[in-house]
Design a protein around this motif. Structure first.
Motif, PDB file in Angstrom:
ATOM      1  N   GLY A 182       0.789  -1.223   0.000  1.00  0.00           N
ATOM      2  CA  GLY A 182       0.000   0.000   0.000  1.00  0.00           C
ATOM      3  C   GLY A 182       0.823   1.275   0.000  1.00  0.00           C
ATOM      4  O   GLY A 182       0.259   2.374   0.007  1.00  0.00           O
ATOM      5  N   LEU A 195       2.851   3.099  -7.139  1.00  0.00           N
ATOM      6  CA  LEU A 195       2.097   2.314  -6.155  1.00  0.00           C
ATOM      7  C   LEU A 195       2.768   0.969  -5.906  1.00  0.00           C
ATOM      8  O   LEU A 195       3.019   0.201  -6.839  1.00  0.00           O
ATOM      9  CB  LEU A 195       0.663   2.077  -6.643  1.00  0.00           C
ATOM     10  N   ASN A 197       2.739  -2.714  -3.916  1.00  0.00           N
ATOM     11  CA  ASN A 197       1.972  -3.732  -3.201  1.00  0.00           C
ATOM     12  C   ASN A 197       2.880  -4.903  -2.877  1.00  0.00           C
ATOM     13  O   ASN A 197       3.597  -5.405  -3.740  1.00  0.00           O
ATOM     14  CB  ASN A 197       0.774  -4.195  -4.022  1.00  0.00           C
ATOM     15  N   HIS A 268      -7.482   2.033  -1.392  1.00  0.00           N
ATOM     16  CA  HIS A 268      -6.783   0.941  -2.084  1.00  0.00           C
ATOM     17  C   HIS A 268      -7.853  -0.051  -2.527  1.00  0.00           C
ATOM     18  O   HIS A 268      -8.260  -0.933  -1.769  1.00  0.00           O
ATOM     19  CB  HIS A 268      -5.765   0.273  -1.162  1.00  0.00           C
ATOM     20  N   SER A 308      -8.913  -3.791  -1.329  1.00  0.00           N
ATOM     21  CA  SER A 308      -7.484  -4.110  -1.404  1.00  0.00           C
ATOM     22  C   SER A 308      -7.113  -4.137  -2.876  1.00  0.00           C
ATOM     23  O   SER A 308      -7.981  -4.309  -3.733  1.00  0.00           O
ATOM     24  CB  SER A 308      -7.174  -5.465  -0.752  1.00  0.00           C
ATOM     25  N   VAL A 309      -5.833  -3.965  -3.160  1.00  0.00           N
ATOM     26  CA  VAL A 309      -5.367  -3.950  -4.549  1.00  0.00           C
ATOM     27  C   VAL A 309      -4.890  -5.348  -4.926  1.00  0.00           C
ATOM     28  O   VAL A 309      -3.954  -5.877  -4.318  1.00  0.00           O
ATOM     29  CB  VAL A 309      -4.234  -2.916  -4.742  1.00  0.00           C
ATOM     30  N   ASN A 355      -5.796   5.302  -6.814  1.00  0.00           N
ATOM     31  CA  ASN A 355      -6.427   4.696  -5.632  1.00  0.00           C
ATOM     32  C   ASN A 355      -6.820   3.230  -5.849  1.00  0.00           C
ATOM     33  O   ASN A 355      -7.717   2.721  -5.191  1.00  0.00           O
ATOM     34  CB  ASN A 355      -7.644   5.512  -5.183  1.00  0.00           C
ATOM     35  N   GLY A 356      -6.133   2.585  -6.769  1.00  0.00           N
ATOM     36  CA  GLY A 356      -6.379   1.158  -6.940  1.00  0.00           C
ATOM     37  C   GLY A 356      -6.168   0.672  -8.352  1.00  0.00           C
ATOM     38  O   GLY A 356      -5.438   1.285  -9.142  1.00  0.00           O
TER      39      GLY A 356
END
Length: 768
Positions: A182, A195, A197, A268, A308-309, A355-356
């Motif tokens: 995140g 981004l 993850n 996310h 969640s991503v 945002n994702g």
């Protein structure tokens, strides 16, 4: 053998316990190093999907399954990050040379990125002093880049290509342990966000590009190799949906539900976005209904969103995720395809936003909460659904009300059922529909449910089962917009007769019924209550002569002991008890009954039940093929012993000469509770009042005592008033209907007219 066991234990502990202060990626690499320990120092074991270039430091699950995304994976042994081989030496004993970032790109094999750094003028920067992180696309990543985009970059290397490379860089050193899930980093191109993850599987992604080689240290930073060229992001999920022509239907639905604006806020998210074609596939009636129902529409849209991503490169097997709607979906993969609930429906994946991430899908996911109750029926209950429509009940269930379907499995509808008269079939189906919406969590033991057909059904809750009348649920309960559905193994059969009436009217139990009558036990099985009766058929007594039958009836206490051992207070549905586990029941007689369900057969003290779950209004009957007897109760009469041994072959009797059977008092009473008495008409000349208190069981023949008890709010099991010339009337009072409860009280008998006259004459005589 000991060494093998220790090695297996070590492998298990490595897959179970995590090292402190290390990332998921670092742990996976450590596990891979251990797996390859026999290959020499600093060797890591990887899995490569056959037919592709994809390699993974695998989780324990994938390692032992030998597959990734359903595809066979082969094992490779390569040098762990930062190490090199030496000719003629086993393993990877050498440390990779540490040089500046430009040279390090060559060491890790990212020669295309190295070449483009040279062409764009970035080389001077990454050869000089500083502390950088570069996410370097491997050579295949540059080859996979859209040719138009690559040509545009190469046509203006000093600006476009340089900016693109700067977007792959961070102005500080970031090892994998620093790349938290995140995390949003500022790139070296206008501080545009990158981004990060970091998944529990050890996979790390950058704008959904996977790190395939990490933590290569250089003198001025660190190099991580990624599997694709990443592009700058500046739009939110809302921005993308708002501008994408292929998502106009989704956009309209999101605006109508008020959800679109929230997708523009920080967060996310993963959005599985149905295309216009996906909405066109929905039946028009369903789409119109959902679009006109804001609650259903919001539920439908939230069912497409995860908090969640989930990048496609991080999906290496099936996993269940909770949606914003509250229910779950399964996200998996099949080769290079992403699957949703096991279906390949993702047509475009990994659209990264600030945002994702968005994946475009060609089907609309409709959650149960947005469905009508009739839409909750699955293919396993299709016969029930078809019959509901055939007999004309479907329209009733689509009205504004709420309903609960008690849907039997297809296997419950036998040829006999399907050949029923249409009117009888409709009545039966109406008793599988409740007038209200009741979810699984709202059901409780002893609950009464009214059906569409006007019948009352009882609920029985056991340790591992929920049953309604004779049928028990299987997994598959669902809650819809206007109702709920519960799935049952069998058709539900509402009870119509009391336990005794059912035994009496069924020709198989004539001997057992005669014995009940002889022992005076017919009343308790006729009144309201909850009984489980293990009823032996007439065949169980076929070897007895008439003389032996008379002998069995002659000792009333012995007969009552035996018969009460066949009864249990409470309703035990055979289909509802846990399989292959012995259930201990306390019989009315006092000894335990052992009940077990095995191989779809009910065993009672080891005796097979010929038939089970015959429902009565006050209990249930299980048909057994042998008389039952409590093993802990001794027999003191030799004739009775021989008789019982003739009837029962499954137990060893205790014989204690002279032992007798004690009378078993029955403590069951029909109660009439008086709630309130406002006034009594003037009493007649002569009156006899008898009161039986509910609490103590004592009898009171005193009106003054009655009034005092009423003033205190005392409840009564029976109030009997007898008069000579006229009868008093109770006005302004209310009474509860009689019900069977267990109270320690004697039965109160109401004197007949002749008995009342006799009592009065005796009283007058005593006074004279």
């Amino acid at each position: 053998m000991t060494l093998l066991w220790l090695a297996a234990l070590a492998g298990f502990l490595l897959c179970t316990f995590e090292q402190a202060n290390s990332s998921a990626y670092d742990k996976i690499v450590t596990h891979s190093r251990i797996r390859a320990r026999n290959e020499g120092p600093n060797v890591c074991a990887l899995q490569q999907v056959i037919g592709t270039k994809k390699k993974y430091f695998s989780t324990c699950r994938h390692w032992y399954q030998g597959t990734i995304c359903g595809k066979k994976a082969t094992v490779l042994y390569e040098c762990c990050p930062g190490y090199m081989r030496l000719e003629g030496v086993k393993g990877c004993p050498a440390v990779a040379p540490i040089d500046n970032m430009y040279a390090t790109l060559g060491i890790v094999g990212a020669t295309s990125t190295q070449k483009y750094s040279d062409q764009s003028g970035l080389r001077e920067e990454i050869e000089g002093p500083g502390s950088y992180t570069i996410f370097a696309p491997d050579n295949d990543a540059w080859e996979m880049l859209d040719p138009e985009i690559r040509d545009a970059l190469l046509s203006n290397v000093n600006v476009e290509l340089l900016n693109a490379l700067h977007y792959h860089m961070i102005d500080k050193r970031m090892m994998t342990k620093d790349l938290k899930n995140g995390l949003v980093l500022k790139s070296m191109y206008n501080d545009l966000p990158v981004l990060i993850n970091h998944y529990s599987s050890g996979i790390v992604t950058v704008n959904c590009a996977r790190l395939i080689q990490a933590n290569q240290i250089s003198t001025n930073g660190v190099v991580h190799v990624i599997d694709r060229v990443i592009t700058a992001v500046g739009n939110t999920i809302e921005d993308f949906i708002d501008s994408e022509d292929d998502l106009s239907s989704l956009r309209a639905a999101a605006i109508a539900s008020g959800l679109l604006e929230s997708l523009g806020k920080e967060g996310h998210y993963t959005v599985f976005a149905p295309t216009n074609d996906a909405f066109e596939k929905l039946p028009r009636g369903v789409l119109e209904r959902i679009m006109s129902d804001k609650v259903a529409l919001e539920a439908l849209l939230k069912f497409h969103i995860l908090e969640s991503v989930q990048c496609s490169e991080a999906i290496t097997g099936g996993a269940v995720y909770e949606t914003l709607e509250g229910n779950t979906i399964e996200i998996g993969c099949d080769g290079d395809s992403v699957t949703v609930n096991g279906v390949k429906m993702v047509k475009r994946k990994d659209i990264v936003t600030t945002n994702g991430v968005i994946h475009l899908i060609d089907e609309v996911l409709v959650p149960d909460s947005a469905k009508q109750v009739t839409e909750l029926v699955s293919s396993k209950q299709s016969t029930f659904s078809d019959l509901i429509s055939e007999v004309g009940l479907l329209e009733s269930l689509q009205a504004d009300g709420e309903f609960t379907l008690l849907a039997p499995m297809n296997s419950a509808f036998t040829e006999e059922v399907m050949s029923m008269d249409q009117r009888i079939l409709k009545e039966m189906l109406m008793n599988h529909v409740l007038k209200v919406k009741i979810t699984l969590n709202e059901l409780y033991h002893g609950q009464r449910l009214e059906t569409l057909g006007g019948q009352e059904l009882r609920v029985f809750i056991y340790r591992t089962s929920v049953c309604i009348e004779n049928s028990c649920m299987v997994r598959g309960s669902k809650e819809g917009r206007n109702g709920a559905i519960h799935v049952f193994r069998q058709l539900i059969t509402p009870a119509e007769k009391s336990t005794f009436d059912m035994l009496r009217d069924d020709g198989r139990f004539s001997v057992f019924v005669t014995l009940l009558e002889t022992a005076g036990l017919t009343d308790i099985l006729s009144e309201q209550g909850e009984w489980t009766v293990f009823a032996p058929t007439d065949d169980a007594f076929k070897d007895l002569s008439e003389q032996e039958m008379r002998a069995l009836k002659s000792d009333k206490n012995a007969l009552k002991t035996i018969l009460l051992y066949h009864m249990n207070i409470g309703v035990l549905i055979g289909d509802g008890i846990e399989r292959d586990v012995t259930n201990l029941l306390n019989s009315v007689q006092g000894s335990r009954i052992l009940v077990k369900s095995a191989n779809d057969t009910l065993l009672v003290n080891g005796v097979k039940a010929k038939e089970s779950d015959l429902m009565a209004t006050n209990g249930v009957v299980h048909v057994v093929t042998s008389l039952l007897y409590p093993e802990d109760i001794p027999v003191g009469d030799e004739k009775l012993l021989r008789l019982l041994q003739k009837l029962i072959k499954t137990i060893q009797f205790k014989f204690v000469r002279g032992s007798t059977f004690k009378e078993i008092p029955l403590k069951f009473k029909t109660i009439t509770t008086i709630k309130k008495v406002e006034s009594v008409l003037p009493e007649p000349q002569l009156k006899f009042t008898q009161i039986t208190s509910q609490s103590g069981g004592e009898q009171i023949e005193d009106e003054e005592a009655l009034n005092k008890l009423i003033a205190k709010g005392q409840q009564f099991s029976k109030v009997t008033t007898t008069v000579i010339e006229s009868e008093p009337k109770v006005t302004g009072g209310t009474e509860k209907m009689p019900k069977v409860v267990k109270v320690p009280t004697q039965r109160t008998r109401i004197p007949s007219r002749r008995q009342r006259a006799t009592l009065v004459r005796k009283k007058i005589a005593r006074k004279q």
